[in-house]
Design a protein around this motif. Structure first.
Motif, short mmCIF file in Angstrom:
data_model
loop_
_atom_site.label_atom_id
_atom_site.label_comp_id
_atom_site.label_asym_id
_atom_site.label_seq_id
_atom_site.Cartn_x
_atom_site.Cartn_y
_atom_site.Cartn_z
N THR A 251 48.39 48.26 33.88
CA THR A 251 48.61 46.87 34.31
C THR A 251 48.06 46.41 35.43
O THR A 251 47.50 45.36 35.81
N SER A 252 48.10 47.33 36.53
CA SER A 252 47.53 47.12 37.95
C SER A 252 46.12 47.14 37.81
O SER A 252 45.54 46.29 38.49
N THR A 253 45.54 47.79 36.81
CA THR A 253 44.12 47.82 36.75
C THR A 253 43.68 46.75 35.97
O THR A 253 42.45 46.14 36.11
N GLN A 254 44.35 46.06 35.11
CA GLN A 254 43.95 45.10 34.33
C GLN A 254 43.83 43.97 35.31
O GLN A 254 43.04 42.94 34.91
N VAL A 255 44.91 43.67 36.23
CA VAL A 255 44.54 42.54 37.25
C VAL A 255 43.15 42.65 38.11
O VAL A 255 42.49 41.67 38.13
N LYS A 256 42.66 43.79 38.53
CA LYS A 256 41.43 43.96 38.94
C LYS A 256 40.15 43.64 37.97
O LYS A 256 39.23 43.10 38.33
N LEU A 257 40.62 44.03 36.94
CA LEU A 257 39.53 43.91 35.66
C LEU A 257 39.36 42.40 35.36
O LEU A 257 38.09 41.92 35.35
N LEU A 258 40.44 41.55 35.39
CA LEU A 258 40.32 40.38 35.20
C LEU A 258 39.66 39.59 36.23
O LEU A 258 38.76 38.74 36.01
N ARG A 259 39.83 40.06 37.40
CA ARG A 259 39.11 39.39 38.59
C ARG A 259 37.57 39.65 38.30
O ARG A 259 36.87 38.66 38.82
N VAL A 260 37.25 40.93 37.89
CA VAL A 260 35.82 41.18 38.02
C VAL A 260 35.31 40.12 36.93
O VAL A 260 34.07 39.66 37.19
N LEU A 261 35.85 40.10 35.75
CA LEU A 261 35.35 39.29 34.39
C LEU A 261 35.21 38.02 34.99
O LEU A 261 34.29 37.11 34.54
N GLU A 262 36.18 37.29 35.91
CA GLU A 262 35.90 35.82 36.28
C GLU A 262 35.01 35.58 37.35
O GLU A 262 34.63 34.68 37.31
N GLU A 263 34.75 36.59 38.39
CA GLU A 263 34.32 36.31 39.40
C GLU A 263 32.85 36.94 39.46
O GLU A 263 31.92 36.77 40.37
N LYS A 264 32.59 37.77 38.53
CA LYS A 264 31.61 38.85 38.28
C LYS A 264 30.85 39.57 39.62
O LYS A 264 29.85 39.62 40.04
#
Length: 468
Positions: A251-264
């Motif tokens: 779940t901790s990596t999911q947060v960072k992955l979500l940020r990457v998808l949103e901010e590219k």
């Protein structure tokens, strides 16, 4: 004669479209070929932003001029690449595009010149050839994926539909159904086919290693990090990243992955400087993500970001009609590797394969054929060459048949299951009703012997041989 004085006539005589833009992307000049290509007159182009053409190959930032407007002004020139523009009547035009920055003798950027080569006729011809290949099955499936059953035809259609977009894709299906092949097919059919295809197995790494693998790290980020390392997102820049088994991401990596998808943008482990990345996301899982969301193991917002276009890989039991096609392909592959003169499968062996439920799907089928190649010296592969689990513990529908050791036993089991209905048995084996009748005669099966094992209160179909 000073030819340079005649540059305007040369400019207008070129067969390729030429556009000259300033550092803010405003079109300052266009030749007649550019007018024909775009459908706009010269007076309609000059003074307009280059965005009017909606080119799929542009990296426009649009926050100022020069380097702040377009990536082209940062690199000086662009390689020849295939992309699309949209004409005045909203017609899709396929082009080869290249560009170079214009500078004064003092090195000041004043604009850029773009060359547009019309490739529409070539692309249309390629599409016609591709359609013919699929019609006459000249290709080995679709990008290596074999299948002619309705579930596979639908999957192929969906792959083609989503390939032309940039939408994130989530591929779901059981283990062994070919999710990676589907991901590669989406990539190879899409606009980023010339870019890299980078795979990450999210289930194979622990939390700390996965984060470094995805985003990279800088020297000294943790013990053993003795140099900077580029992550998979950076490696996939301009292409596709395939996140396999995404349901296993912490779940901790999911947060960072979500940020990457949103901010590219990504941040390497141990560094806070953002690095822009341009990638397409394709994910895959054999787990129920919605169930994981209910258990608090997967973020709902991440699920909605990756599940823009879902694809389902059907289990082999859902596409039994494809088993003969797959078996034939595997036999050809292993015959070429082993040099054995294997002719194919006997009817009994094929009956075993088509009746089995294949919990391991296509991967298990491939392994079964490889096992049979080890045992079979040549000629026809018989039922006895199949792995023991297929003969001794295979299932027919939901009915366990632990006593099946031959084609005769298999046929008896199927007749019992279907209440003696030979048409239903034929459908389950993928053969004709006449073939079932011939096998009953061949094995000397006495139909009363079959009926003795069928409960008297069975509500199944009436046996064909009981009808008067």
């Amino acid at each position: 004669m000073d030819i340079a004085k005649h540059w305007e006539r040369i400019f207008d005589s070129l067969q390729d479209g030429i556009l000259i833009v300033d550092t803010c992307g405003v079109i300052r000049a266009a030749n007649p070929s550019a007018e024909r290509l775009t459908g706009y007159g010269r007076d309609q182009l000059i003074g307009q932003s280059c965005r009017i053409l909606n080119c799929t190959g542009c990296k426009v930032i649009g926050k100022g001029k020069g380097k702040d407007y377009c990536k082209l002004f940062s690199v000086g020139r662009s390689k020849v690449k295939q992309c699309e523009i949209f004409s005045r009547d909203n017609r899709r035009v396929h082009i080869l595009k290249s560009a170079v920055v214009l500078e004064t003798p003092e090195g000041e950027m004043i604009g850029a010149v773009e060359t547009l080569t019309d490739m529409t006729a070539v692309v249309n011809k390629q599409q016609e050839i591709e359609a013919l290949r699929k019609t006459f099955r000249l290709d080995d499936g679709v990008h290596g994926i074999l299948g002619q059953s309705p579930p596979m035809e639908e999957l192929f259609w969906l792959i083609e539909s989503v390939a032309g977009s940039e939408a994130p894709v989530l591929i779901q299906g059981q283990s062994g159904t070919g999710k990676e092949l589907v991901a590669r097919a989406v990539h190879q059919s899409g606009l980023r086919r010339e870019g890299p295809f980078v795979k990450v197995n999210c289930a194979a790494l622990n939390e700390s290693l996965l984060e470094s693998e995805l985003f990279g790290h800088v020297r000294g980020a943790y013990t053993g990090a003795d140099r900077d390392r580029v992550g998979r997102f950076e490696a996939a820049h301009g292409g596709t990243i395939f996140l396999d088994e995404i349901g296993d991401i912490p779940t901790s990596t999911q947060v960072k992955l979500l940020r990457v998808l949103e901010e590219k943008e990504i941040e390497r482990v141990g560094d806070h400087r953002p690095v822009p990345v341009d990638v397409r996301i394709i994910s895959a899982t054999n787990r129920n993500l919605e169930q994981l969301i209910g258990q608090g193991q997967f973020r709902e917002d991440l699920f909605f970001r990756i599940n823009v276009f879902p694809l389902h890989c059907p289990a082999l039991v859902e596409r039994r009609d494809d088993i003969p096609l797959l078996v034939n392909a595997f036999i050809q592959q292993y015959r070429a590797r082993s040099g054995k003169k294997i002719l194919g499968l006997s009817p009994d062996a094929m009956a075993v394969l088509t009746a089995y439920d294949w919990p391991g799907n296509v991967r298990e089928l491939r392994n079964a054929i490889e096992y049979a190649f080890v045992l079979c010296a040549g000629g026809w592969i018989e039922a006895g060459h199949m792995p023991p689990r297929l003969a001794m513990g295979h299932t027919v529908g939901a009915v366990a048949c632990p006593d099946v050791t031959s084609g005769r036993d298999l046929l008896i089991a199927l007749l019992r299951k279907h209440g003696g209905n030979r048409s239903a048995v034929a459908r389950s084996l993928g053969v004709s009703r006449v073939t079932v009748w011939k096998r009953i005669k061949k094995y000397g099966i006495q139909l009363p012997e079959v009926m003795e094992r069928i409960p008297s209160d069975s509500h199944g179909p009436e046996p064909a041989f009981r009808r008067k």
